[in-house]
Design a protein around this motif. Structure first.
Motif, mmCIF file in Angstrom:
data_model
loop_
_atom_site.group_PDB
_atom_site.id
_atom_site.type_symbol
_atom_site.label_atom_id
_atom_site.label_comp_id
_atom_site.label_asym_id
_atom_site.label_seq_id
_atom_site.Cartn_x
_atom_site.Cartn_y
_atom_site.Cartn_z
ATOM 1 N N ARG A 134 -0.250 14.829 -5.551
ATOM 2 C CA ARG A 134 -1.642 14.897 -5.086
ATOM 3 C C ARG A 134 -1.866 13.782 -4.082
ATOM 4 N N ASP A 146 -6.162 13.117 -14.053
ATOM 5 C CA ASP A 146 -6.121 14.580 -14.049
ATOM 6 C C ASP A 146 -4.918 15.097 -13.267
ATOM 7 N N ALA A 147 -4.612 14.435 -12.143
ATOM 8 C CA ALA A 147 -3.475 14.855 -11.323
ATOM 9 C C ALA A 147 -2.167 14.690 -12.082
ATOM 10 N N GLU A 150 -1.567 17.523 -14.313
ATOM 11 C CA GLU A 150 -1.136 18.724 -13.581
ATOM 12 C C GLU A 150 0.330 18.636 -13.183
ATOM 13 N N ILE A 151 0.741 17.448 -12.688
ATOM 14 C CA ILE A 151 2.101 17.281 -12.173
ATOM 15 C C ILE A 151 3.112 17.230 -13.306
ATOM 16 N N ARG A 201 5.230 13.529 -8.173
ATOM 17 C CA ARG A 201 6.231 13.817 -9.201
ATOM 18 C C ARG A 201 7.392 12.857 -9.022
#
Length: 645
Positions: A134, A146-147, A150-151, A201
């Motif tokens: 992100r 939050d990112a 997700e990752i 990531r």
């Protein structure tokens, strides 16, 4: 070509640029802060201008003072080196406004690539692959959390405004994420004046490979091959090489084209480096960032290409076109960075005065070292670089290992022994590299032992010194008697080892409880020769520095063991500073209940933060420092009294 150029930097890079200017017949102007008034880059330049006190913000990071120095000295151009203001678009604009040529890319290109978020969006549009993550500007702490969800963990937090590993945090689990965000923002703010973070990531089994590019003002752009930079500690490179043992010709060509495309996407001018993360298993590569300046590791590229990158920075800045479209690679080059740091203590910065120095003369050495140099905590701890070139990778590694073994640097603890161990590692020799190798193998690469023969050498040196001064035999601690020598007992202390008694009688030496051995010692040409071993030698008060085969030891004559006060130390848990620096954060107060490993202080030195924790469960009986205070290595910050059993 310019007549006069100001070098807006210090240390080994300032020396390197000054020498390039001298070779081209260009007058060089150095700048210096108060601690650097007698520094090597100041001595070697044709002229020098004081720019302020030790604080980098008031000297090397002061745009106004450096521009004033350039104008007042009659310089036509400014070379920024690397670090400090090298990638500061505001500085580049200030130079242009003052009528000075900034030897580097345009301010717009610096901004486009200096902001990692904007850079990724730019190169992605040009078709260059980027690491999943992100990169939205201005993400809050909650948005980063939050990112990460997700990752998926592990994730890498990175400052948007800078590089060099400053403010970078690898986070393996959600529970550690918010503390890591807080620490990363604070370090990014201190290093770059901007605490904006992005999140990516974390590529498993990653290799760090970068491509050197050159671009002129006439549309010409070329890559000069790659550098393997996977050997790192704290996300900072320590050994680099060219070419990479990983890439085949096809991959090299593809990454080279991607690097040139990335540079062209922002209208780049001059020397720059496009950094990629490469998946060591699949070979997939992703754009990480572009450094819009000369790199620390540029010498390895120069040795395998024959291209002087500083000279071409100057020529391109003068408007000359590149006169080559491709560059063949010849042989192999490896560079090792010498830092004032202690790998045995987690690579924490050290300091001191350089008491003795010898740099090898059969390899390239880029250095700011000189006898009398005071290494403090104001600036980056890198002192020098040693670079070897060979026909093959094996030959280059062997030459570099030998050159480091001939390097003598006494008075400051450095990473030289660690570098030699790393160069000898079986995986490094085989080219099986990744950015986590050093962390995995640290215990194998760090030497804790102090050979008994070094302790014996220290005692023999004192015995020789007393004899040389004609000391009254009645003053010898072991006494004497008619017809034979008596034992003299010395107590020698080395950091990380208990005080050891060494007994000397004539040419007999006994370390601790060991049986005596016969060792003849002489001092010759400033060296101490004990048996067949030659030691470089220097003394600072009661501390004797000895050096051999790239290692060095600081040995102190101590008081009798009974005077050490061990009983008092055992009654409480002292909390000490792991390095000289500044206390940034205090999370402790007298009377607080604490548990072992609870964070109490944050100490910063040379742009690196270290969290100091409680050694035991207990109560804080003392808190001796406050935020903003300067502290010394091993200074007691607080005392924890353990709970009674």
């Amino acid at each position: 070509m310019f007549d006069s150029v100001l070098v807006a930097n210090r240390g080994e890079i300032a020396v390197r640029v000054v020498r390039a200017l001298r070779r081209l017949g260009i007058r060089s102007v150095a700048v210096y802060s108060d601690p650097d008034a007698d520094a090597r880059h100041v001595r070697e330049a044709d002229a020098a201008v004081r720019i302020g006190p030790a604080s980098a913000r008031e000297s090397y990071l002061s745009i106004e003072r450096i521009v004033d120095a350039a104008v007042s000295s009659g310089a036509q151009a400014v070379h920024p080196g690397y670090g400090f203001l090298a990638e500061n678009a505001e500085f580049a604009r200030a130079c242009e406004k003052a009528g000075l040529v900034f030897i580097g890319p345009s301010p717009d290109a610096i901004e486009a690539m200096g902001d990692k978020i904007r850079a990724k969006l730019t190169v992605r549009a040009a078709g260059v692959p980027v690491v999943p993550g992100r990169t939205e500007p201005g993400m809050s702490d909650d948005a980063l959390v939050d990112a990460a969800a997700e990752i998926g963990f592990p994730v890498l937090l990175k400052p948007s405004a800078g590089g060099g590993g400053k403010g970078m945090r690898l986070v393996h689990e959600e529970s550690a994420l918010r503390d890591a965000i807080e620490s990363a923002r604070r370090e990014a703010r201190g290093s770059f004046g901007d605490d904006t973070l992005l999140i990516e990531r974390f590529v498993t089994n990653p290799r760090h490979v970068e491509i050197q590019v050159l671009a002129d003002a006439h549309g010409g752009a070329v890559h000069l091959g790659e550098r393997e930079c996977s050997l790192q500690r704290r996300h900072q490179k320590i050994i680099e090489e060219a070419p990479s043992p990983l890439l085949d010709p096809e991959t090299r060509a593809a990454m080279g084209r991607a690097a040139v495309d990335a540079a062209k996407s922002v209208g780049y001018l001059g020397a720059g480096t496009v950094e990629f993360i490469v998946d060591g298993a699949s070979g997939d590569y992703f754009f990480m960032e572009m450094n819009t300046r000369l790199q620390v590791e540029h010498p390895v590229t120069e040795l395998v290409t024959g291209v002087d990158l500083v000279e071409w920075q100057l020529r391109v800045a003068c408007g000359e076109p590149l006169d080559f479209t491709e560059v063949p690679l010849a042989g192999h080059a490896v560079e090792a960075r010498i830092y004032a740091e202690d790998p045995a203590r987690g690579f924490l910065p050290t300091g001191g005065e350089v008491l003795a120095l010898h740099e090898p003369d059969d390899v390239r050495v880029d250095s700011a070292l000189q006898v009398g140099l005071r290494v403090g905590s104001d600036y980056d701890p890198m002192l020098a670089k040693v670079i070897a070139h060979g026909r093959t990778r094996e030959e280059a590694l062997r030459k570099l290992h030998a050159a480091l073994g001939r390097t003598v640097l006494l008075g400051v603890t450095t990473n030289i022994p660690f570098l030699r161990a790393l160069l000898s590692d079986v995986d490094v020799r085989a080219g099986r590299l990744d950015t986590g190798l050093v962390e995995r193998k640290l215990d194998e690469l760090v030497t804790h032992d102090v050979p008994d023969e070094v302790l014996a050498a220290a005692a023999l040196e004192r015995q020789l010194a007393l004899a040389g001064r004609g000391t009254d035999p009645w003053d010898l601690t072991g006494g004497w008697r008619i017809g034979e020598h008596a034992w003299t007992t010395w107590r020698v202390d080395v950091a990380g080892r208990d005080t050891t008694e060494v007994r000397v009688r004539g040419d007999e030496v006994a370390v601790g409880q060991a049986e005596p051995v016969r060792l003849r010692a002489v001092v010759r040409d400033g060296e101490l020769v004990v048996g067949t071993r030659r030691y470089a030698m220097a003394r600072a008060g009661r501390v004797l520095w000895l050096g051999a085969e790239g290692r060095s030891w600081a040995l102190t004559e101590t008081e009798p063991l009974a005077a050490a006060g061990a009983g008092k130390a055992g009654a409480a848990g002292p909390v000490t500073s792991p390095m000289p620096g500044t206390v940034l954060v205090v999370r402790a107060a007298v009377g607080d209940e604490v548990v072992a490993n609870q964070a109490l202080f944050v100490v910063e030195a040379m742009k690196m933060e270290h969290t100091v924790v409680a050694p035991v469960d207990g109560v804080l009986a003392e808190v001796n420092v406050q935020a903003g205070q300067q502290v010394a290595l091993d200074q007691t910050l607080a005392v924890v009294v353990p709970h009674q059993e």
